[in-house]
Design a protein around this motif. Structure first.
Motif, PDB file in Angstrom:
ATOM      1  N   LEU A 117      39.604  36.554  65.208  1.00 25.20           N
ATOM      2  CA  LEU A 117      39.995  35.635  64.140  1.00 25.20           C
ATOM      3  C   LEU A 117      40.644  36.392  62.984  1.00 25.20           C
ATOM      4  O   LEU A 117      41.661  35.953  62.427  1.00 25.20           O
ATOM      5  CB  LEU A 117      38.763  34.863  63.646  1.00 25.20           C
ATOM      6  CG  LEU A 117      38.980  33.916  62.459  1.00 25.20           C
ATOM      7  CD1 LEU A 117      39.954  32.813  62.830  1.00 25.20           C
ATOM      8  CD2 LEU A 117      37.655  33.330  61.998  1.00 25.20           C
ATOM      9  N   THR A 118      40.076  37.543  62.631  1.00 26.10           N
ATOM     10  CA  THR A 118      40.617  38.346  61.532  1.00 26.10           C
ATOM     11  C   THR A 118      42.023  38.825  61.858  1.00 26.10           C
ATOM     12  O   THR A 118      42.927  38.766  61.018  1.00 26.10           O
ATOM     13  CB  THR A 118      39.700  39.551  61.266  1.00 26.10           C
ATOM     14  OG1 THR A 118      38.369  39.091  60.981  1.00 26.10           O
ATOM     15  CG2 THR A 118      40.205  40.367  60.091  1.00 26.10           C
TER      16      THR A 118
ATOM     17  N   GLN B 173      38.751  42.035  51.254  1.00 25.40           N
ATOM     18  CA  GLN B 173      39.282  43.300  50.725  1.00 25.40           C
ATOM     19  C   GLN B 173      40.796  43.256  50.499  1.00 25.40           C
ATOM     20  O   GLN B 173      41.466  44.278  50.524  1.00 25.40           O
ATOM     21  CB  GLN B 173      38.930  44.461  51.663  1.00 25.40           C
ATOM     22  CG  GLN B 173      37.448  44.779  51.760  1.00 25.40           C
ATOM     23  CD  GLN B 173      36.927  45.547  50.556  1.00 25.40           C
ATOM     24  OE1 GLN B 173      37.687  46.058  49.745  1.00 25.40           O
ATOM     25  NE2 GLN B 173      35.617  45.612  50.421  1.00 25.40           N
ATOM     26  N   GLY B 174      41.322  42.051  50.300  1.00 19.77           N
ATOM     27  CA  GLY B 174      42.735  41.915  49.970  1.00 19.77           C
ATOM     28  C   GLY B 174      43.694  42.181  51.115  1.00 19.77           C
ATOM     29  O   GLY B 174      44.899  42.359  50.889  1.00 19.77           O
TER      30      GLY B 174
ATOM     31  N   TYR C   7      34.411  50.955  47.205  1.00 29.05           N
ATOM     32  CA  TYR C   7      33.887  50.130  48.291  1.00 29.05           C
ATOM     33  C   TYR C   7      34.966  49.841  49.313  1.00 29.05           C
ATOM     34  O   TYR C   7      36.083  49.438  48.972  1.00 29.05           O
ATOM     35  CB  TYR C   7      33.337  48.832  47.701  1.00 29.05           C
ATOM     36  CG  TYR C   7      32.712  47.884  48.697  1.00 29.05           C
ATOM     37  CD1 TYR C   7      31.633  48.271  49.477  1.00 29.05           C
ATOM     38  CD2 TYR C   7      33.205  46.593  48.851  1.00 29.05           C
ATOM     39  CE1 TYR C   7      31.055  47.399  50.386  1.00 29.05           C
ATOM     40  CE2 TYR C   7      32.632  45.706  49.750  1.00 29.05           C
ATOM     41  CZ  TYR C   7      31.558  46.113  50.517  1.00 29.05           C
ATOM     42  OH  TYR C   7      30.992  45.247  51.412  1.00 29.05           O
ATOM     43  N   GLY C   8      34.637  50.005  50.578  1.00 29.25           N
ATOM     44  CA  GLY C   8      35.598  49.777  51.639  1.00 29.25           C
ATOM     45  C   GLY C   8      36.208  51.090  52.112  1.00 29.25           C
ATOM     46  O   GLY C   8      35.832  52.181  51.668  1.00 29.25           O
TER      47      GLY C   8
ATOM     48  N   PRO D 181      46.371  48.366  53.722  1.00 22.52           N
ATOM     49  CA  PRO D 181      46.192  48.788  55.116  1.00 22.52           C
ATOM     50  C   PRO D 181      44.913  49.600  55.315  1.00 22.52           C
ATOM     51  O   PRO D 181      44.642  50.542  54.568  1.00 22.52           O
ATOM     52  CB  PRO D 181      47.441  49.631  55.392  1.00 22.52           C
ATOM     53  CG  PRO D 181      47.979  50.003  54.046  1.00 22.52           C
ATOM     54  CD  PRO D 181      47.622  48.881  53.136  1.00 22.52           C
ATOM     55  N   GLY D 182      44.140  49.190  56.310  1.00 26.67           N
ATOM     56  CA  GLY D 182      42.921  49.899  56.672  1.00 26.67           C
ATOM     57  C   GLY D 182      41.721  49.654  55.799  1.00 26.67           C
ATOM     58  O   GLY D 182      40.620  50.131  56.093  1.00 26.67           O
ATOM     59  N   ARG D 183      41.883  48.920  54.730  1.00 25.62           N
ATOM     60  CA  ARG D 183      40.795  48.781  53.746  1.00 25.62           C
ATOM     61  C   ARG D 183      39.557  48.082  54.332  1.00 25.62           C
ATOM     62  O   ARG D 183      38.418  48.454  54.062  1.00 25.62           O
ATOM     63  CB  ARG D 183      41.297  48.007  52.519  1.00 25.62           C
ATOM     64  CG  ARG D 183      40.317  47.955  51.351  1.00 25.62           C
ATOM     65  CD  ARG D 183      40.125  49.328  50.745  1.00 25.62           C
ATOM     66  NE  ARG D 183      39.093  49.330  49.719  1.00 25.62           N
ATOM     67  CZ  ARG D 183      39.333  49.259  48.414  1.00 25.62           C
ATOM     68  NH1 ARG D 183      40.587  49.192  47.981  1.00 25.62           N
ATOM     69  NH2 ARG D 183      38.348  49.284  47.554  1.00 25.62           N
ATOM     70  N   LEU D 184      39.792  47.059  55.144  1.00 28.33           N
ATOM     71  CA  LEU D 184      38.678  46.342  55.775  1.00 28.33           C
ATOM     72  C   LEU D 184      38.445  46.846  57.201  1.00 28.33           C
ATOM     73  O   LEU D 184      37.324  47.155  57.591  1.00 28.33           O
ATOM     74  CB  LEU D 184      38.948  44.844  55.786  1.00 28.33           C
ATOM     75  CG  LEU D 184      37.849  43.954  56.376  1.00 28.33           C
ATOM     76  CD1 LEU D 184      36.594  44.005  55.507  1.00 28.33           C
ATOM     77  CD2 LEU D 184      38.325  42.516  56.512  1.00 28.33           C
TER      78      LEU D 184
END
Length: 376
Positions: A353-354, A160-161, A33-34, A369-372
């Motif tokens: 905001l993110t 997603q950490g 996932y992600g 990195p890049g996961r979300l």
């Protein structure tokens, strides 16, 4: 556990010093996932495993709260709660026996009961986070009254950490229902949508709904009632349908939660479409509806040209036009993944905001990195 925490801190500080990425892992049950990619040789030794950091730190059944370390197996926590007649109300999916509490919060996934109880973030009271400088930060608290202001702990749900390593979470728990009954009705998609709309306006103890397409039949509408026996009996009289054996009903809801139902075949890509429940039938392909039609799963075959961009654009546009969003939950093939990632592009305000939170907690962009979002 202090030794394990020290090891995690040292690993993060080493990565920080070398400007190396850190890929956080637990049980690995939701690795699909992600925006996931396998480690490359140039990534170095950057896999940070939190499995060893486990255990229940504080459980107060009378206060309906539990604080637990991120590496704790989710099934262990649920067993401890069940022994006290309690549960995680958002009914988290496991997607494998190795699922951990940290992964449950980081992915932010909820099961069938989410429609009546709320999402993961609604039950996060507080969290401890290991940031990019090896510092342990505390957010929120252990009781509802302590949750105020800029609530970072709840923002960790579904992150997603990418903001840091979730070390501990404090969760609100709920008593298990006195009684449950599942009903099954024959209905096509349009009939199911009409029934969902009717039931939303009635005071009934509905804790889960699902419309499932059935080959050769119009489809089946499943309804779970949870609560006091008189309320369940009154709702059953209103809804009708066939009462389902308790064991079969449990298997059915588990198959939807864990995606072991035949609809979720691995040979086709699975899209998750979130729309307002009153949205009419999407007409985009084989569909399974949950949460009174607020969550719709779409099974999509591979594009003839081998490019998932066209499919992604069409599904995202259709969902957005109806006030929702679309996520490629599980691609069947690498070629099905759109170039801008599996998640629906964030609204400008949410994206800003993110980025600000990422800059504050992880300015070097070390974590997942890049996961979300591919650019973070």
């Amino acid at each position: 556990m202090e030794f394990v925490l020290s090891e995690l801190c040292d690993q993060v500080m080493t990565a920080h010093a070398g400007h190396k990425p850190i890929f956080i892992t637990g049980g690995g049950s939701k690795a699909f996932y992600g925006n996931h990619r396998p480690l490359r040789p140039q990534d170095g030794h950057c896999l940070l495993d939190v499995n060893a950091y486990q255990g229940i730190v504080n459980y107060q059944p009378s206060e309906l709260m539990v604080t637990v370390r991120a590496g704790t197996p989710l099934q262990d926590l649920e067993a401890e709660l069940a022994a006290q007649g309690q549960m995680l109300a958002f009914e988290p999916p496991h997607h494998g026996p190795a699922a951990t509490v940290g992964g449950c919060v980081a992915t932010g996934l909820s099961g069938p009961r989410r429609m009546s109880a709320g999402a993961v973030r609604d039950f996060v009271l507080g969290a401890r986070l290991l940031d990019a400088q090896g510092r342990v930060l505390n957010f929120g608290g252990e009781v509802m009254k302590n949750v105020a202001g800029y609530d970072v702990s709840r923002l960790l749900a579904g992150s997603q950490g990418i903001f840091g390593v979730i070390l501990e979470v404090s969760l609100k728990v709920m008593p298990r229902p006195m009684e449950e009954l599942t009903l099954c009705l024959d209905a096509d998609e349009a009939q199911a949508l009409a029934l969902f709309a009717r039931w939303r306006g009635l005071p009934m103890p509905v804790s889960a709904t699902a419309w499932v397409p059935v080959p050769g039949l119009p489809g089946q509408l499943w309804v779970r009632l949870s609560g006091a026996p008189p309320a369940i009996a009154a709702a059953q009289a209103r809804i009708g349908g066939e009462a389902v054996d308790a064991e079969l009903a449990a298997e059915h809801w588990t198959s939807l939660r864990e995606h072991t139902h035949s609809f979720f075949g691995r040979d086709r890509s699975l899209w998750r479409i979130a729309v307002p429940p009153a949205t009419p039938a999407l007409g985009l392909g084989p569909t399974l509806m949950e949460w009174s039609a607020g969550q719709r799963w779409l099974s999509v075959g591979a594009n003839g040209d081998g490019d998932g961009a066209a499919t992604a654009d069409a599904l995202r546009a259709a969902a957005q036009a109806r006030g929702g969003h679309a996520t490629l939950f599980r691609p069947a093939h690498q070629r099905d993944i759109p170039a801008d990632g599996v998640f629906h592009p964030l609204a400008p305000g949410v994206a800003q905001l993110t980025r600000r939170l990422k800059q504050e907690l992880d300015p070097l962009g070390l974590f997942n990195p890049g996961r979300l979002i591919l650019e973070l």
